[in-house]
Design an enzyme around this catalytic site. Structure first.
Site, PDB file in Angstrom:
ATOM      1  N   ARG A 120     -17.423 -30.891  19.135  1.00  0.00           N
ATOM      2  CA  ARG A 120     -16.152 -30.892  19.898  1.00  0.00           C
ATOM      3  C   ARG A 120     -15.666 -29.505  20.283  1.00  0.00           C
ATOM      4  NH1 ARG A 120     -15.906 -34.350  15.949  1.00  0.00           N
ATOM      5  NH2 ARG A 120     -16.061 -36.548  16.514  1.00  0.00           N
TER       6      ARG A 120
ATOM      7  N   LYS B 133     -15.323 -22.676  34.065  1.00  0.00           N
ATOM      8  CA  LYS B 133     -15.988 -23.912  34.460  1.00  0.00           C
ATOM      9  C   LYS B 133     -17.393 -23.926  33.889  1.00  0.00           C
ATOM     10  CE  LYS B 133     -13.991 -24.808  39.015  1.00  0.00           C
ATOM     11  NZ  LYS B 133     -14.429 -25.054  40.407  1.00  0.00           N
TER      12      LYS B 133
ATOM     13  N   GLU C  16     -20.340 -13.578  47.386  1.00  0.00           N
ATOM     14  CA  GLU C  16     -19.099 -13.900  46.657  1.00  0.00           C
ATOM     15  C   GLU C  16     -18.201 -12.662  46.560  1.00  0.00           C
ATOM     16  OE1 GLU C  16     -18.588 -17.064  45.912  1.00  0.00           O
ATOM     17  OE2 GLU C  16     -20.602 -17.932  45.814  1.00  0.00           O
TER      18      GLU C  16
ATOM     19  N   LYS D 291     -10.653 -12.675  41.222  1.00  0.00           N
ATOM     20  CA  LYS D 291     -10.824 -14.083  40.871  1.00  0.00           C
ATOM     21  C   LYS D 291      -9.888 -14.453  39.722  1.00  0.00           C
ATOM     22  CE  LYS D 291     -13.833 -17.896  39.690  1.00  0.00           C
ATOM     23  NZ  LYS D 291     -15.159 -18.443  39.395  1.00  0.00           N
TER      24      LYS D 291
ATOM     25  N   GLU E 223      -7.081 -25.740  38.790  1.00  0.00           N
ATOM     26  CA  GLU E 223      -7.424 -26.019  40.171  1.00  0.00           C
ATOM     27  C   GLU E 223      -6.514 -27.031  40.854  1.00  0.00           C
ATOM     28  OE1 GLU E 223     -11.568 -27.402  41.548  1.00  0.00           O
ATOM     29  OE2 GLU E 223     -11.501 -25.235  41.631  1.00  0.00           O
TER      30      GLU E 223
ATOM     31  N   ARG F 141      -6.384 -22.138  43.912  1.00  0.00           N
ATOM     32  CA  ARG F 141      -7.784 -21.917  43.588  1.00  0.00           C
ATOM     33  C   ARG F 141      -8.709 -22.385  44.710  1.00  0.00           C
ATOM     34  NH1 ARG F 141     -10.013 -22.480  37.376  1.00  0.00           N
ATOM     35  NH2 ARG F 141     -12.159 -22.048  37.850  1.00  0.00           N
TER      36      ARG F 141
ATOM     37  N   ASN G  37     -12.882 -21.304  47.766  1.00  0.00           N
ATOM     38  CA  ASN G  37     -13.910 -22.034  48.518  1.00  0.00           C
ATOM     39  C   ASN G  37     -14.146 -21.477  49.910  1.00  0.00           C
ATOM     40  OD1 ASN G  37     -14.538 -23.845  46.500  1.00  0.00           O
ATOM     41  ND2 ASN G  37     -12.838 -25.190  47.048  1.00  0.00           N
TER      42      ASN G  37
ATOM     43  N   HIS H 255     -17.375 -21.976  51.698  1.00  0.00           N
ATOM     44  CA  HIS H 255     -18.161 -22.914  50.894  1.00  0.00           C
ATOM     45  C   HIS H 255     -18.332 -24.290  51.516  1.00  0.00           C
ATOM     46  CE1 HIS H 255     -18.060 -19.821  47.886  1.00  0.00           C
ATOM     47  NE2 HIS H 255     -18.759 -20.557  47.050  1.00  0.00           N
TER      48      HIS H 255
ATOM     49  N   HIS I  59     -22.007 -25.234  51.709  1.00  0.00           N
ATOM     50  CA  HIS I  59     -22.585 -26.394  51.021  1.00  0.00           C
ATOM     51  C   HIS I  59     -23.313 -27.295  52.005  1.00  0.00           C
ATOM     52  CE1 HIS I  59     -19.511 -26.022  47.520  1.00  0.00           C
ATOM     53  NE2 HIS I  59     -20.626 -25.413  47.236  1.00  0.00           N
TER      54      HIS I  59
ATOM     55  N   HIS J 222     -27.447 -20.451  47.550  1.00  0.00           N
ATOM     56  CA  HIS J 222     -26.017 -20.718  47.661  1.00  0.00           C
ATOM     57  C   HIS J 222     -25.286 -19.560  48.367  1.00  0.00           C
ATOM     58  CE1 HIS J 222     -21.979 -21.959  46.526  1.00  0.00           C
ATOM     59  NE2 HIS J 222     -21.786 -20.752  46.014  1.00  0.00           N
TER      60      HIS J 222
HETATM   61  N1  LIG Z   1     -19.085 -21.786  36.410  1.00  0.00           N
HETATM   62  C1  LIG Z   1     -18.741 -21.282  37.563  1.00  0.00           C
HETATM   63  O1  LIG Z   1     -17.568 -20.974  37.808  1.00  0.00           O
HETATM   64  C2  LIG Z   1     -19.804 -21.051  38.589  1.00  0.00           C
HETATM   65  C3  LIG Z   1     -19.506 -20.260  39.702  1.00  0.00           C
HETATM   66  C4  LIG Z   1     -20.516 -20.041  40.605  1.00  0.00           C
HETATM   67  C5  LIG Z   1     -21.765 -20.600  40.416  1.00  0.00           C
HETATM   68  N2  LIG Z   1     -22.010 -21.371  39.330  1.00  0.00           N
HETATM   69  C6  LIG Z   1     -23.328 -21.955  39.097  1.00  0.00           C
HETATM   70  O2  LIG Z   1     -24.249 -20.898  38.922  1.00  0.00           O
HETATM   71  C7  LIG Z   1     -25.531 -21.307  39.369  1.00  0.00           C
HETATM   72  C8  LIG Z   1     -26.091 -20.227  40.246  1.00  0.00           C
HETATM   73  O3  LIG Z   1     -26.149 -19.033  39.498  1.00  0.00           O
HETATM   74  P1  LIG Z   1     -27.151 -17.859  39.869  1.00  0.00           P
HETATM   75  O4  LIG Z   1     -27.022 -17.533  41.293  1.00  0.00           O
HETATM   76  O5  LIG Z   1     -26.962 -16.814  38.856  1.00  0.00           O
HETATM   77  O6  LIG Z   1     -28.573 -18.590  39.751  1.00  0.00           O
HETATM   78  P2  LIG Z   1     -29.640 -18.680  38.568  1.00  0.00           P
HETATM   79  O7  LIG Z   1     -29.020 -18.773  37.260  1.00  0.00           O
HETATM   80  O8  LIG Z   1     -30.581 -19.757  38.970  1.00  0.00           O
HETATM   81  O9  LIG Z   1     -30.388 -17.273  38.691  1.00  0.00           O
HETATM   82  C9  LIG Z   1     -31.096 -16.963  39.869  1.00  0.00           C
HETATM   83  C10 LIG Z   1     -32.536 -16.550  39.544  1.00  0.00           C
HETATM   84  O10 LIG Z   1     -32.555 -15.219  39.012  1.00  0.00           O
HETATM   85  C11 LIG Z   1     -33.234 -15.200  37.771  1.00  0.00           C
HETATM   86  N3  LIG Z   1     -32.622 -14.119  37.007  1.00  0.00           N
HETATM   87  C12 LIG Z   1     -31.429 -14.128  36.389  1.00  0.00           C
HETATM   88  N4  LIG Z   1     -31.136 -12.905  35.918  1.00  0.00           N
HETATM   89  C13 LIG Z   1     -32.174 -12.119  36.240  1.00  0.00           C
HETATM   90  C14 LIG Z   1     -32.458 -10.734  36.031  1.00  0.00           C
HETATM   91  N5  LIG Z   1     -31.566  -9.922  35.453  1.00  0.00           N
HETATM   92  N6  LIG Z   1     -33.624 -10.245  36.478  1.00  0.00           N
HETATM   93  C15 LIG Z   1     -34.505 -11.070  37.110  1.00  0.00           C
HETATM   94  N7  LIG Z   1     -34.294 -12.356  37.360  1.00  0.00           N
HETATM   95  C16 LIG Z   1     -33.136 -12.874  36.920  1.00  0.00           C
HETATM   96  C17 LIG Z   1     -33.058 -16.585  37.236  1.00  0.00           C
HETATM   97  O11 LIG Z   1     -34.013 -16.888  36.245  1.00  0.00           O
HETATM   98  C18 LIG Z   1     -33.204 -17.410  38.499  1.00  0.00           C
HETATM   99  O12 LIG Z   1     -34.560 -17.551  38.827  1.00  0.00           O
HETATM  100  C19 LIG Z   1     -25.341 -22.633  40.050  1.00  0.00           C
HETATM  101  O13 LIG Z   1     -25.807 -23.643  39.200  1.00  0.00           O
HETATM  102  C20 LIG Z   1     -23.840 -22.745  40.257  1.00  0.00           C
HETATM  103  O14 LIG Z   1     -23.404 -24.076  40.226  1.00  0.00           O
HETATM  104  C21 LIG Z   1     -21.050 -21.586  38.414  1.00  0.00           C
HETATM  105 ZN   LIG Z   2     -19.971 -19.826  45.464  1.00  0.00          ZN
END
Ligand SMILES: NC(=O)c1ccc[n+]([C@@H]2O[C@H](COP(=O)([O-])OP(=O)(O)OC[C@H]3O[C@@H](n4cnc5c(N)ncnc54)[C@H](O)[C@@H]3O)[C@@H](O)[C@H]2O)c1
Ligand SMILES: [Zn+2]
Length: 360
Positions: free
Chosen positions: A122, A144, A186, A228, A238, A242, A246, A249, A253, A266
């Site tokens: 939990r 999130k 971003e 942010k 949200e 907030r 977007n 986005h 998307h 993305h």
């Molecule tokens: N929680 C939130 O508020 C929030 C906000 C934005 C995005 N997200 C989520 O985040 C995800 C996207 O994140 P992302 O863009 O970091 O993608 P990701 O986590 O898939 O990383 C992108 C790629 O880079 C690689 N990588 C990561 N760090 C590295 C490093 N230092 N050196 C070499 N390679 C590296 C990863 O293994 C992957 O192949 C999505 O699932 C999205 O929904 C969440």
């Molecule tokens: Zn985004």
């Protein structure tokens, strides 16, 4: 002694936490010790990031009982099934309620680890060590967490704030060029939403950022997180404000989905999407041509696309965007610009102008 890194506090009352930004942070035992209360730490990483940074993080966690879970790399593994591997390991190690889950990786690892931390017994402690620019400037603020469901992205999740975030700019040196650019989308977004000075700073420093100059990166990360955090603090769960986050986005998307997941990153969708928001804003007379051109120039300088893909025409766009619309109670709300650094949420865009933008 290491010098104190840049520290930014995300102000959420008793759930407030610091984001540390700087070089070499993942190697500093003191930073982990300051925030991790119990003895047990489960590091969750993936098969790409683990080989690069896991040993260093483990070395800095000396004195803790450390477990490791290495997940497969990719958004397609951000599922409940794969999440179970984290629970399996926590239970196998008999980790208790005082344990801490540490996410070492990009946004995928961060979202999954945070959600596991929200659920295990939990709710247990969560520390984030984001290693992509996107994760450092976006997912590290806001709390999130979650996983995807076959019928929708990020549909299963929870709000769960970390104890602290270590954003080590050195880890960005191994990040592929395309991923760095995706994160910059971003960053530009924050300038466009409500920080015109930052937008201007980005125009002067985009080359330094793409060259991974650590000082420029640290500044951009700090400013992005602060921007942010200000929006999130005003609207943690949200309700209104907030939605400005977007910007770009809804269009982005649609592009991601329309082109098939993985074809456009993305951030690439968001880059083109912000330019489309600027284009539509200009059509509505809300933004001047020189401002619209500045948005396009900066987005292009970040290595991002500035136009929607020719494969998706306005009809298909509208179909794709109707999905977002359903989520938003039946009205197509868009984030548009009434100036650089003056984003607004509006349901006013006339269909004809919107179609012209969608057709590029
Ligand atoms: N929680 C939130 O508020 C929030 C906000 C934005 C995005 N997200 C989520 O985040 C995800 C996207 O994140 P992302 O863009 O970091 O993608 P990701 O986590 O898939 O990383 C992108 C790629 O880079 C690689 N990588 C990561 N760090 C590295 C490093 N230092 N050196 C070499 N390679 C590296 C990863 O293994 C992957 O192949 C999505 O699932 C999205 O929904 C969440
Ligand atoms: Zn985004």
């Amino acid at each position: 002694m290491n010098p104190e890194p840049i520290t930014l506090t995300v102000d959420l009352g008793e759930r407030s936490y610091p984001i540390y930004i700087g070089q070499g942070l993942i190697d500093q035992p003191e930073l982990y010790r300051r925030h991790i209360p119990g003895r047990q730490v489960l590091v969750v990483t993936n098969e790409t990031v683990g080989p690069l940074y896991l040993e260093r993080v483990k070395a800095a966690l000396e004195g803790f009982q450390v477990g490791v879970v290495e997940l497969p790399d990719g958004e397609q593994y951000k599922t409940l099934e794969v999440l179970n591997r984290i629970f399996d390991e926590l239970l196998r190690l008999r980790f208790d309620r005082r344990c801490t889950l540490l996410a070492l990786g990009g946004g995928v690892v961060g979202d999954m680890t945070g959600f596991a931390a929200a659920c295990y017994q939990r709710g247990v402690n969560f520390v984030q060590v984001p290693t992509t620019l996107l994760a450092q400037v976006d997912s590290s603020v806001g709390g999130k967490t979650g996983v995807n469901h076959p019928l929708g992205k990020n549909m299963i999740g929870a709000f769960h704030q970390p104890l602290c975030v270590l954003a080590d700019t050195d880890t960005l040196n191994t990040l592929p060029e395309r991923e760095l650019s995706a994160g910059l989308a971003e960053v530009i977004k924050y300038g466009l939403i409500n920080d015109p000075d930052f937008f201007a700073w980005l125009e002067d420093h985009m080359a330094a950022l793409r060259a991974r100059d650590p000082e420029a990166l640290a500044y951009a990360i700090e400013r992005s997180c602060a921007d942010k955090a200000a929006v999130v603090a005003a609207d943690e769960r949200e309700a209104g404000q907030r939605a400005l986050l977007n910007l770009g986005h809804t269009f982005g998307h649609a592009i991601e989905t329309g082109m098939g997941y993985g074809a456009w990153l993305h951030g690439e969708g968001v880059g083109a999407g912000m330019c489309m928001a600027a284009d539509l804003s200009e059509r509505l007379g809300w933004l001047g041509t020189p401002e619209r051109e500045r948005v396009e120039r900066l987005t292009a300088a970040a290595g991002l696309p500035v136009k929607p893909p020719a494969e998706i025409d306005s009809g298909r766009f509208l179909e794709l965007m109707a999905v977002d619309k359903k989520v938003m109670d039946g009205q197509l709300r868009l984030v548009l610009l009434k100036g650089l650094g003056a984003a607004v949420v509006t349901a006013e865009a006339p269909l004809e102008a919107l179609k012209a933008t969608l057709d590029g």
